[in-house]
Design a protein around this motif. Structure first.
Motif, PDB file in Angstrom:
ATOM      1  N   GLU A  35     -14.270  45.832   3.430  1.00 46.96           N
ATOM      2  CA  GLU A  35     -13.214  46.695   3.291  1.00 46.96           C
ATOM      3  C   GLU A  35     -13.381  47.230   4.839  1.00 46.96           C
ATOM      4  OE1 GLU A  35     -13.541  49.659   0.078  1.00 46.96           O
ATOM      5  OE2 GLU A  35     -12.865  48.234  -1.297  1.00 46.96           O
ATOM      6  N   LEU A  36     -14.412  47.681   5.338  1.00 46.35           N
ATOM      7  CA  LEU A  36     -14.685  48.406   6.493  1.00 46.35           C
ATOM      8  C   LEU A  36     -14.484  47.326   7.850  1.00 46.35           C
ATOM      9  CD1 LEU A  36     -17.720  50.586   5.990  1.00 46.35           C
ATOM     10  CD2 LEU A  36     -15.366  51.299   6.390  1.00 46.35           C
ATOM     11  N   GLN A  37     -14.864  46.059   7.390  1.00 48.08           N
ATOM     12  CA  GLN A  37     -14.719  44.807   8.298  1.00 48.08           C
ATOM     13  C   GLN A  37     -13.265  44.727   8.394  1.00 48.08           C
ATOM     14  OE1 GLN A  37     -16.607  41.252   7.297  1.00 48.08           O
ATOM     15  NE2 GLN A  37     -16.474  40.519   9.481  1.00 48.08           N
ATOM     16  N   ALA A  38     -12.592  44.641   7.282  1.00 49.66           N
ATOM     17  CA  ALA A  38     -11.005  44.359   7.258  1.00 49.66           C
ATOM     18  C   ALA A  38     -10.119  45.353   7.769  1.00 49.66           C
ATOM     19  CB  ALA A  38     -10.549  44.124   5.757  1.00 49.66           C
ATOM     20  N   ALA A  39     -10.589  46.767   8.004  1.00 45.31           N
ATOM     21  CA  ALA A  39     -10.126  47.640   8.512  1.00 45.31           C
ATOM     22  C   ALA A  39     -10.238  47.698  10.076  1.00 45.31           C
ATOM     23  CB  ALA A  39     -10.620  49.178   8.142  1.00 45.31           C
ATOM     24  N   GLY A  40     -11.014  46.953  10.687  1.00 40.37           N
ATOM     25  CA  GLY A  40     -11.237  46.791  12.062  1.00 40.37           C
ATOM     26  C   GLY A  40     -11.983  47.933  12.704  1.00 40.37           C
ATOM     27  N   HIS A  41     -12.885  48.585  12.123  1.00 40.93           N
ATOM     28  CA  HIS A  41     -13.595  49.561  12.663  1.00 40.93           C
ATOM     29  C   HIS A  41     -14.663  48.650  13.761  1.00 40.93           C
ATOM     30  CE1 HIS A  41     -11.951  52.610  10.136  1.00 40.93           C
ATOM     31  NE2 HIS A  41     -12.406  51.952   9.309  1.00 40.93           N
ATOM     32  N   SER A  42     -15.202  49.775  14.532  1.00 41.62           N
ATOM     33  CA  SER A  42     -16.072  48.959  15.539  1.00 41.62           C
ATOM     34  C   SER A  42     -17.538  48.794  14.992  1.00 41.62           C
ATOM     35  CB  SER A  42     -16.006  49.966  16.840  1.00 41.62           C
ATOM     36  OG  SER A  42     -16.340  51.023  16.468  1.00 41.62           O
ATOM     37  N   GLY A  43     -17.832  49.691  14.218  1.00 40.30           N
ATOM     38  CA  GLY A  43     -19.221  49.507  13.570  1.00 40.30           C
ATOM     39  C   GLY A  43     -19.076  48.621  12.476  1.00 40.30           C
ATOM     40  N   VAL A  44     -20.423  48.288  11.925  1.00 39.89           N
ATOM     41  CA  VAL A  44     -20.495  47.251  10.864  1.00 39.89           C
ATOM     42  C   VAL A  44     -21.564  47.885   9.616  1.00 39.89           C
ATOM     43  CG1 VAL A  44     -22.413  46.066  12.078  1.00 39.89           C
ATOM     44  CG2 VAL A  44     -21.059  44.859  10.218  1.00 39.89           C
ATOM     45  N   GLN A  45     -21.348  47.695   8.613  1.00 40.57           N
ATOM     46  CA  GLN A  45     -22.223  47.946   7.445  1.00 40.57           C
ATOM     47  C   GLN A  45     -23.136  46.809   6.952  1.00 40.57           C
ATOM     48  OE1 GLN A  45     -22.003  51.138   4.385  1.00 40.57           O
ATOM     49  NE2 GLN A  45     -22.056  49.529   2.704  1.00 40.57           N
TER      50      GLN A  45
ATOM     51  N   SER B  89     -17.458  55.415  13.049  1.00 43.17           N
ATOM     52  CA  SER B  89     -17.999  55.994  14.571  1.00 43.17           C
ATOM     53  C   SER B  89     -18.622  54.822  15.525  1.00 43.17           C
ATOM     54  CB  SER B  89     -19.022  56.957  14.353  1.00 43.17           C
ATOM     55  OG  SER B  89     -20.123  56.551  14.015  1.00 43.17           O
ATOM     56  N   GLY B  90     -18.717  53.809  15.000  1.00 42.47           N
ATOM     57  CA  GLY B  90     -19.289  52.544  15.778  1.00 42.47           C
ATOM     58  C   GLY B  90     -20.594  52.151  15.593  1.00 42.47           C
ATOM     59  N   MET B  91     -21.263  52.890  14.614  1.00 38.38           N
ATOM     60  CA  MET B  91     -22.718  52.305  14.494  1.00 38.38           C
ATOM     61  C   MET B  91     -22.964  51.282  13.576  1.00 38.38           C
ATOM     62  SD  MET B  91     -24.659  55.962  14.088  1.00 38.38           S
ATOM     63  CE  MET B  91     -26.190  55.555  14.665  1.00 38.38           C
ATOM     64  N   THR B  92     -24.124  50.581  13.626  1.00 34.58           N
ATOM     65  CA  THR B  92     -24.575  49.708  12.671  1.00 34.58           C
ATOM     66  C   THR B  92     -25.117  50.103  11.645  1.00 34.58           C
ATOM     67  OG1 THR B  92     -24.634  47.815  14.262  1.00 34.58           O
ATOM     68  CG2 THR B  92     -26.242  47.531  12.189  1.00 34.58           C
ATOM     69  N   VAL B  93     -24.807  50.062  10.346  1.00 37.56           N
ATOM     70  CA  VAL B  93     -25.180  51.076   9.607  1.00 37.56           C
ATOM     71  C   VAL B  93     -25.940  49.998   8.040  1.00 37.56           C
ATOM     72  CG1 VAL B  93     -24.564  52.527   7.385  1.00 37.56           C
ATOM     73  CG2 VAL B  93     -23.319  52.558   9.677  1.00 37.56           C
TER      74      VAL B  93
ATOM     75  N   SER C 178     -24.702  53.212  -2.044  1.00 37.27           N
ATOM     76  CA  SER C 178     -23.905  52.447  -2.938  1.00 37.27           C
ATOM     77  C   SER C 178     -22.329  53.266  -3.498  1.00 37.27           C
ATOM     78  CB  SER C 178     -24.301  51.532  -4.181  1.00 37.27           C
ATOM     79  OG  SER C 178     -25.096  52.699  -4.917  1.00 37.27           O
ATOM     80  N   VAL C 179     -23.003  54.541  -3.537  1.00 38.29           N
ATOM     81  CA  VAL C 179     -21.975  55.751  -4.189  1.00 38.29           C
ATOM     82  C   VAL C 179     -22.042  56.964  -3.503  1.00 38.29           C
ATOM     83  CG1 VAL C 179     -21.721  54.293  -6.480  1.00 38.29           C
ATOM     84  CG2 VAL C 179     -23.532  56.098  -6.013  1.00 38.29           C
ATOM     85  N   GLY C 180     -21.124  57.716  -3.993  1.00 39.62           N
ATOM     86  CA  GLY C 180     -21.021  59.189  -3.565  1.00 39.62           C
ATOM     87  C   GLY C 180     -21.469  59.715  -1.974  1.00 39.62           C
ATOM     88  N   ILE C 181     -22.200  60.335  -1.709  1.00 39.90           N
ATOM     89  CA  ILE C 181     -22.485  61.032  -0.560  1.00 39.90           C
ATOM     90  C   ILE C 181     -22.771  59.745   0.293  1.00 39.90           C
ATOM     91  CG2 ILE C 181     -24.024  62.572   0.967  1.00 39.90           C
ATOM     92  CD1 ILE C 181     -23.832  64.475  -1.312  1.00 39.90           C
ATOM     93  N   GLY C 182     -23.819  58.832  -0.309  1.00 36.42           N
ATOM     94  CA  GLY C 182     -24.356  58.153   0.644  1.00 36.42           C
ATOM     95  C   GLY C 182     -23.326  56.892   1.119  1.00 36.42           C
ATOM     96  N   ALA C 183     -22.406  56.814   0.201  1.00 33.60           N
ATOM     97  CA  ALA C 183     -21.240  55.692   0.508  1.00 33.60           C
ATOM     98  C   ALA C 183     -20.417  56.393   1.466  1.00 33.60           C
ATOM     99  CB  ALA C 183     -20.595  55.247  -0.449  1.00 33.60           C
ATOM    100  N   SER C 184     -20.026  57.491   1.670  1.00 34.91           N
ATOM    101  CA  SER C 184     -19.225  58.330   2.329  1.00 34.91           C
ATOM    102  C   SER C 184     -19.891  58.359   3.696  1.00 34.91           C
ATOM    103  CB  SER C 184     -18.933  59.684   1.740  1.00 34.91           C
ATOM    104  OG  SER C 184     -18.010  59.711   0.762  1.00 34.91           O
ATOM    105  N   ALA C 185     -21.115  58.821   3.725  1.00 36.80           N
ATOM    106  CA  ALA C 185     -21.840  58.749   5.032  1.00 36.80           C
ATOM    107  C   ALA C 185     -21.963  57.460   5.822  1.00 36.80           C
ATOM    108  CB  ALA C 185     -23.188  59.415   4.856  1.00 36.80           C
ATOM    109  N   ALA C 186     -22.063  56.385   5.078  1.00 33.60           N
ATOM    110  CA  ALA C 186     -22.261  55.100   5.643  1.00 33.60           C
ATOM    111  C   ALA C 186     -20.834  54.594   6.088  1.00 33.60           C
ATOM    112  CB  ALA C 186     -22.767  53.857   4.627  1.00 33.60           C
ATOM    113  N   GLU C 187     -19.789  54.924   5.533  1.00 30.86           N
ATOM    114  CA  GLU C 187     -18.463  54.491   5.863  1.00 30.86           C
ATOM    115  C   GLU C 187     -18.097  55.587   7.219  1.00 30.86           C
ATOM    116  OE1 GLU C 187     -13.795  55.011   4.251  1.00 30.86           O
ATOM    117  OE2 GLU C 187     -15.470  55.191   3.101  1.00 30.86           O
TER     118      GLU C 187
END
Length: 204
Positions: A52-62, A32-36, A18-27
């Motif tokens: 936000e990531l979906q709106a940005a059009g990235h190939s992966g999904v959180q 990179s295209g992974m399901t996270v 939800s925050v910090g290193i974890g949020a950055s790593a997930a992003e």
């Protein structure tokens, strides 16, 4: 992260996402295209990042997943859901961490227990379940990354493969997981050591 990018169907689990290193790593993994699967107690922050990531059009999904790592039952339920919906986990980043201001001489047992439950037991449970997931699916390029934080003036216990270290902060290391017969497996685990001023840790 480029190692798994562009490979359809690869799944990562990030704890404390939800925050910090974890949020950055997930992003970055989503980029990179992974399901996270992002795991944390505060699911709203992860949902916001997912949008936000979906709106940005990235190939992966959180995929935000609310889970209290103090509870083995909730952890196992999370892994059951991941298996049902995504088959399993290929990459795991054990990032969640908890710190209570409980000193060795005057601290409360309840505070120590909560820290051990999240910082040690949850990490061990997640590592076990991810490894079993990889083994069941014959995944030969999986990776488990453990984030180890050092708070100045505090003693942190750290555990490495083979039981060769039981105290003090390790430097960044990579070791092969071994089975009961000490036969090397192709999955790999990495311990990343981060010092307190450069990261984020839940303090309560």
């Amino acid at each position: 992260m480029d190692r798994w990018g562009g490979q359809s169907g690869r799944v990562a689990l990030v704890t404390g996402a939800s925050v910090g290193i974890g949020a950055s790593a997930a992003e970055e993994l989503v980029r990179s295209g992974m399901t996270v699967v992002g795991c944390a107690r505060d699911v709203e922050k992860m949902q916001k990042l997912a949008v936000e990531l979906q709106a940005a059009g990235h190939s992966g999904v959180q995929v935000p997943f609310q889970c209290d790592l103090n509870s083995e039952e909730e952890i196992l339920s999370m892994f059951a859901a991941i298996k049902e919906q995504h088959r399993g986990v290929d990459v795991c980043i054990n990032n969640a961490g908890l710190a209570h201001p409980e000193s060795l001489l005057n601290g409360k047992t309840s505070g120590w227990k909560k820290m051990l439950d999240v910082n040690v037991l949850a990490l061990c449970i997640c590592t076990r379940e991810v490894y079993q997931s990889m083994k069941e699916r014959n995944v030969d390029d999986g990776h488990i990354i453990n984030i180890n934080r050092d708070l100045p003036g505090r003693l942190l216990l750290s555990f490495q493969a083979g039981g060769k270290r039981a105290g003090g902060p390790p430097s960044t290391t990579t070791r092969h997981l071994s089975d009961a017969n000490e036969q090397p497996l192709t999955q790999c685990t990495t311990v990343v050591h981060k010092r307190w001023p450069n990261t984020w840790l839940a303090v309560s």
